[in-house]
Write a protein that holds these residues in place. Structure first.
Motif, short mmCIF file in Angstrom:
data_model
loop_
_atom_site.label_atom_id
_atom_site.label_comp_id
_atom_site.label_asym_id
_atom_site.label_seq_id
_atom_site.Cartn_x
_atom_site.Cartn_y
_atom_site.Cartn_z
N SER A 48 2.14 -7.91 -16.92
CA SER A 48 3.18 -6.68 -17.15
C SER A 48 3.05 -5.86 -16.42
N TYR A 49 1.90 -5.71 -15.49
CA TYR A 49 1.80 -4.39 -14.79
C TYR A 49 2.68 -4.53 -13.12
N HIS A 50 2.90 -5.81 -13.03
CA HIS A 50 3.69 -6.12 -11.64
C HIS A 50 4.67 -7.26 -11.98
N LEU A 51 5.38 -7.55 -10.99
CA LEU A 51 6.43 -8.54 -11.29
C LEU A 51 6.26 -9.91 -10.43
N GLY A 52 4.91 -10.19 -9.78
CA GLY A 52 4.66 -11.02 -9.11
C GLY A 52 4.83 -11.09 -7.62
N ASN A 53 5.61 -9.75 -7.06
CA ASN A 53 5.87 -9.79 -5.72
C ASN A 53 5.23 -8.69 -5.32
N PHE A 54 5.13 -8.27 -3.87
CA PHE A 54 4.52 -7.23 -3.20
C PHE A 54 5.41 -5.81 -3.12
N SER A 55 6.50 -5.91 -3.93
CA SER A 55 7.13 -4.55 -3.77
C SER A 55 6.44 -3.33 -4.54
N PHE A 56 5.50 -3.75 -5.05
CA PHE A 56 4.80 -2.39 -5.71
C PHE A 56 3.94 -1.57 -4.33
N LEU A 57 3.83 -2.31 -3.15
CA LEU A 57 3.19 -1.59 -2.11
C LEU A 57 4.24 -0.65 -1.48
N ILE A 58 5.51 -0.72 -1.71
CA ILE A 58 6.42 0.18 -0.89
C ILE A 58 6.04 1.46 -1.19
N TYR A 59 5.72 1.94 -2.36
CA TYR A 59 5.58 3.47 -2.63
C TYR A 59 4.30 4.03 -2.07
N PRO A 60 3.21 3.27 -2.23
CA PRO A 60 1.84 3.48 -1.72
C PRO A 60 1.93 3.58 0.00
N LEU A 61 2.47 2.79 0.40
CA LEU A 61 2.65 2.80 2.05
C LEU A 61 3.50 3.87 2.47
N GLY A 79 -8.47 13.83 2.63
CA GLY A 79 -9.02 13.38 1.50
C GLY A 79 -7.71 13.30 0.35
N ASP A 80 -6.86 14.44 0.51
CA ASP A 80 -5.82 14.42 -0.49
C ASP A 80 -4.73 13.45 -0.06
N SER A 81 -4.59 13.05 1.02
CA SER A 81 -3.78 11.92 1.33
C SER A 81 -4.08 10.53 1.14
N LYS A 82 -5.31 10.21 0.97
CA LYS A 82 -6.04 9.04 0.61
C LYS A 82 -6.12 9.03 -0.85
N LEU A 83 -6.33 10.00 -1.71
CA LEU A 83 -6.28 10.31 -3.15
C LEU A 83 -5.06 10.11 -3.36
N MET A 84 -3.79 10.55 -3.00
CA MET A 84 -2.53 10.42 -3.49
C MET A 84 -2.07 8.97 -3.05
N THR A 85 -2.52 8.31 -2.17
CA THR A 85 -1.95 7.15 -1.94
C THR A 85 -2.76 5.99 -2.75
N SER A 86 -4.04 6.34 -3.11
CA SER A 86 -4.80 5.38 -4.02
C SER A 86 -4.19 5.64 -5.39
N LEU A 87 -3.71 7.04 -5.79
CA LEU A 87 -2.99 7.13 -7.09
C LEU A 87 -1.65 6.24 -7.13
N CYS A 88 -1.08 6.12 -6.11
CA CYS A 88 0.44 5.65 -6.08
C CYS A 88 0.11 4.06 -6.43
N LEU A 89 -1.08 3.59 -6.20
CA LEU A 89 -1.44 2.19 -6.54
C LEU A 89 -1.51 1.96 -7.95
N ILE A 90 -1.79 2.78 -8.72
CA ILE A 90 -2.02 2.63 -10.31
C ILE A 90 -0.61 3.00 -10.85
#
Length: 90
Positions: A48-61, A79-90
């Protein structure tokens, strides 16, 4: 239920990262790797966390590119930008 647990863990992590950033002016890669492991776990085991596609990578990118631009111009640390990107994955 899993969303509430993840939310509480992210809040605790952000408090720890903020404290470390204020004290040492450096963010450890441990937090970024922890976020990546949690994201892999959530996407792998909770359908239920994803829809089976890779659209969830748009925001982290997008956040990665935005963070890189801010880092390039000296507005934000790496470090701030890395942390921000990794938080977007969650």
């Amino acid at each position: 239920m899993i969303f509430k647990i993840v939310f509480v863990l992210i809040c605790i992590e952000l408090c720890l990262v903020s404290y470390q950033d204020i004290k040492k002016k450096k963010i450890s890669n441990f937090y970024t790797l922890t976020n990546l492991i949690v994201a892999i776990f959530l996407y792998g085991f909770d359908e239920s966390y994803h829809l089976g596609n890779f659209s969830f990578l748009i925001y982290p990118l997008g956040f990665f590119i935005f963070g890189f631009v801010l880092f390039y111009f000296g507005i934000m640390g790496g470090g701030d930008s890395k942390l921000m990107t990794s938080l977007c994955l969650i």
